[in-house]
Design a protein around this motif. Structure first.
Motif, PDB file in Angstrom:
ATOM      1  N   ALA A 259       0.834  -1.208   0.000  1.00 26.92           N
ATOM      2  CA  ALA A 259       0.000   0.000   0.000  1.00 26.92           C
ATOM      3  C   ALA A 259       0.869   1.257   0.000  1.00 26.92           C
ATOM      4  O   ALA A 259       0.470   2.294  -0.549  1.00 26.92           O
ATOM      5  N   MET A 260       2.058   1.153   0.599  1.00 22.41           N
ATOM      6  CA  MET A 260       2.966   2.310   0.599  1.00 22.41           C
ATOM      7  C   MET A 260       3.496   2.573  -0.809  1.00 22.41           C
ATOM      8  O   MET A 260       3.706   3.717  -1.203  1.00 22.41           O
ATOM      9  N   VAL A 261       3.701   1.489  -1.595  1.00 20.49           N
ATOM     10  CA  VAL A 261       4.117   1.665  -2.988  1.00 20.49           C
ATOM     11  C   VAL A 261       3.025   2.430  -3.731  1.00 20.49           C
ATOM     12  O   VAL A 261       3.289   3.403  -4.436  1.00 20.49           O
ATOM     13  N   ARG A 262       1.789   1.999  -3.526  1.00 18.20           N
ATOM     14  CA  ARG A 262       0.658   2.683  -4.167  1.00 18.20           C
ATOM     15  C   ARG A 262       0.604   4.152  -3.732  1.00 18.20           C
ATOM     16  O   ARG A 262       0.378   5.031  -4.542  1.00 18.20           O
ATOM     17  N   ARG A 263       0.861   4.346  -2.448  1.00 22.15           N
ATOM     18  CA  ARG A 263       0.820   5.718  -1.922  1.00 22.15           C
ATOM     19  C   ARG A 263       1.848   6.596  -2.658  1.00 22.15           C
ATOM     20  O   ARG A 263       1.554   7.725  -3.051  1.00 22.15           O
ATOM     21  N   SER A 264       3.063   6.045  -2.864  1.00 21.49           N
ATOM     22  CA  SER A 264       4.113   6.802  -3.547  1.00 21.49           C
ATOM     23  C   SER A 264       3.712   7.081  -4.989  1.00 21.49           C
ATOM     24  O   SER A 264       3.935   8.175  -5.510  1.00 21.49           O
ATOM     25  N   GLU A 265       3.128   6.059  -5.616  1.00 24.53           N
ATOM     26  CA  GLU A 265       2.718   6.251  -7.022  1.00 24.53           C
ATOM     27  C   GLU A 265       1.654   7.348  -7.124  1.00 24.53           C
ATOM     28  O   GLU A 265       1.697   8.195  -8.006  1.00 24.53           O
TER      29      GLU A 265
ATOM     30  N   ALA B  46       1.207   9.775  -5.039  1.00 20.88           N
ATOM     31  CA  ALA B  46       1.834  11.075  -4.762  1.00 20.88           C
ATOM     32  C   ALA B  46       2.577  11.575  -6.002  1.00 20.88           C
ATOM     33  O   ALA B  46       2.486  12.752  -6.369  1.00 20.88           O
ATOM     34  N   ALA B  47       3.326  10.627  -6.666  1.00 25.87           N
ATOM     35  CA  ALA B  47       4.124  11.027  -7.838  1.00 25.87           C
ATOM     36  C   ALA B  47       3.234  11.501  -8.982  1.00 25.87           C
ATOM     37  O   ALA B  47       3.633  12.335  -9.794  1.00 25.87           O
ATOM     38  N   SER B  48       2.015  10.978  -9.052  1.00 26.84           N
ATOM     39  CA  SER B  48       1.123  11.356 -10.162  1.00 26.84           C
ATOM     40  C   SER B  48       0.260  12.553  -9.787  1.00 26.84           C
ATOM     41  O   SER B  48      -0.687  12.867 -10.506  1.00 26.84           O
ATOM     42  N   GLY B  49       0.551  13.167  -8.692  1.00 28.88           N
ATOM     43  CA  GLY B  49      -0.232  14.328  -8.279  1.00 28.88           C
ATOM     44  C   GLY B  49      -1.648  13.941  -7.887  1.00 28.88           C
ATOM     45  O   GLY B  49      -2.576  14.736  -8.023  1.00 28.88           O
ATOM     46  N   GLY B  50      -1.825  12.697  -7.432  1.00 30.79           N
ATOM     47  CA  GLY B  50      -3.138  12.264  -6.948  1.00 30.79           C
ATOM     48  C   GLY B  50      -4.047  11.748  -8.034  1.00 30.79           C
ATOM     49  O   GLY B  50      -5.222  11.469  -7.790  1.00 30.79           O
ATOM     50  N   LYS B  51      -3.493  11.559  -9.248  1.00 29.34           N
ATOM     51  CA  LYS B  51      -4.394  11.172 -10.379  1.00 29.34           C
ATOM     52  C   LYS B  51      -4.563   9.668 -10.513  1.00 29.34           C
ATOM     53  O   LYS B  51      -5.377   9.202 -11.262  1.00 29.34           O
ATOM     54  N   ARG B  52      -3.715   8.865  -9.840  1.00 29.07           N
ATOM     55  CA  ARG B  52      -3.816   7.400 -10.052  1.00 29.07           C
ATOM     56  C   ARG B  52      -4.651   6.733  -8.968  1.00 29.07           C
ATOM     57  O   ARG B  52      -4.741   7.207  -7.859  1.00 29.07           O
TER      58      ARG B  52
END
Ligand SMILES: Cc1cc2nc3c(=O)[nH]c(=O)nc-3n(C[C@H](O)[C@H](O)[C@H](O)COP(=O)(O)O)c2cc1C
Length: 387
Positions: free
Chosen positions: A373-379, A381-387
């Motif tokens: 879930a932390m990986v997802r959280r980083s992704e 964050a990196a997408s500006g909340g779009k994923r």
């Protein structure tokens, strides 16, 4: 593990024990036991640091005798039931990939006080809790409204040496893999080291060798029962104050003697001989100066002992930032980084530090239940909340 792995996240092997990283939960009294027995609260508290990626997790100061507790709420290891209560905690810490460690202690003349959240004052006849007779090297109270400790006889000292060894044996049964002798902060063993509190003229007082005798006997007795493959630490107050009492030169000599007796790491704290702030005076009433505080203020002690004796050291005291911790290790000033209050504030400090130092880009150090879930959280964050 590559050579680029930050030092803070490189393993450290001590005897047969491999610490997964150099982040250590410094011992923290929680005053929440009953009859010295750890409970569910201690389980939740101590295991949270292991779950948060801390490599070495210390218990609070754990008394070798009932009178060695600071408060009625301190943990102990003077009975087998106390070892049984610690066992699931040590087991969970090991299962989480960290190393469980115990700090063995006797509070000496600073024992028999109230919990800090009820004022921390010495217990007296008017207190809600029953006071007990404190002990020390000499009949010198901590301060004006403190009780006078009973000066230990040589046979009582011998009994306490045995008590440290017996508690070390119980620590092993509990599943701890590292033991630390607490000889800092003005508690019993430190009060024998310091010329400010030890005014004896027998074999356990007088010159430095005499004042070190009790601690060195404890170190020998604990080492004799603590298996050769397991590491032994000793926490000291490297200085009493900048100008008086036990000095850094004394600590250099002590570290050499401890190393010769099989102590693997000297954990470098300072101060505490004159008690809490209100009592910080020597026995002529002269105020006792404290070492100036600030980020990493005790690191120079760890550095000096490491350089002059070759013994491994743990630095502790206002180390809060991952880059600060990494720099201490990179500059060869200490082998381990002890953290107290910052880990209370954030038990996941080590995992966040790994992220900050680029040591865990894939959240691989997290427990699997959180890691994905932390990986997802980083992704996200990196997408500006779009994923
Ligand atoms: C709540 C609390 C309890 C502590 N209990 C102990 C203890 O049981 N044994 C010990 O050696 N030091 C104890 N200390 C000192 C810490 O282990 C540590 O050396 C000190 O807090 C400095 O580190 P820090 O700046 O990272 O908090 C305690 C400190 C705090 C704040």
């Amino acid at each position: 593990m590559t050579t680029e792995t930050p030092l803070l996240f490189q393993p450290l092997t001590l005897r047969a024990i491999s610490l997964p990283n150099r982040v250590v939960l410094s011992p923290l009294c929680m005053y929440s036991a009953r009859d010295g027995v750890a409970n569910d609260w201690h389980f939740a508290h101590l295991t949270s640091f292991a779950r948060g990626g801390t490599g070495l997790v210390f218990t609070e100061a754990t008394a070798v005798r009932p009178e060695g507790r600071i408060t009625h709420g301190c943990c102990g290891l003077w009975t087998d039931a106390q070892a049984e209560a610690y066992a699931p905690i040590a087991k969970f810490i090991s299962k989480a990939g960290a190393v469980p460690a115990v700090q063995l202690a006797h509070a000496g003349r600073k024992a028999s006080v109230a919990e800090p959240w009820t004022g921390g004052k010495p217990l007296g006849p008017q207190s809600a809790q029953t006071p007990w007779q404190t002990v020390g090297p000499s009949a010198l109270p901590v301060g004006d409204d403190w009780p006078t400790p009973h000066p230990l006889s040589t046979s009582e000292i011998a009994d306490l040496v045995d008590a440290f060894a017996a508690s070390a044996r119980r620590s092993l049964i509990a599943g701890f893999k590292v033991a630390e002798i607490h000889a800092a902060h003005g508690y019993l063993l430190h009060s024998f080291l310091s010329p400010l509190t030890n005014q004896r003229n027998d074999a356990y007082g007088g010159d430095r060798a005499g004042r070190m005798r009790f601690l060195l006997e404890v170190a020998e007795a604990v080492r004799a029962v603590w298996p050769q493959e397991l590491p032994l630490f000793c926490r000291i107050s490297a200085i009493d104050g900048p100008q008086e009492g036990w000095s850094i030169e004394d600590s250099v000599a002590l570290a050499g003697e401890l190393g010769a007796r099989g102590v693997d790491v000297v954990d470098c704290s300072s101060g505490g001989i004159a008690g809490p702030p209100a009592y910080r005076a020597d026995y002529s009433g002269k105020p006792l100066q404290r070492a100036p505080r600030g980020p990493g203020f005790q690191v120079p002690f760890a550095e000096r002992l490491r350089q002059e004796t070759g013994v491994k050291t743990m630095a502790v005291g206002v180390i809060t930032d991952p880059h600060q911790a990494e720099e201490i290790l990179a500059q060869g000033r200490a082998d381990l980084i002890g953290i107290g209050r910052e880990l209370m504030y954030n038990p996941f400090w080590a995992l966040h530090a790994a992220e900050a130092l680029g040591a865990d880009p894939d959240c691989a150090l997290w427990e699997k239940q959180y890691g994905w879930a932390m990986v997802r959280r980083s992704e996200i964050a990196a997408s500006g909340g779009k994923r």
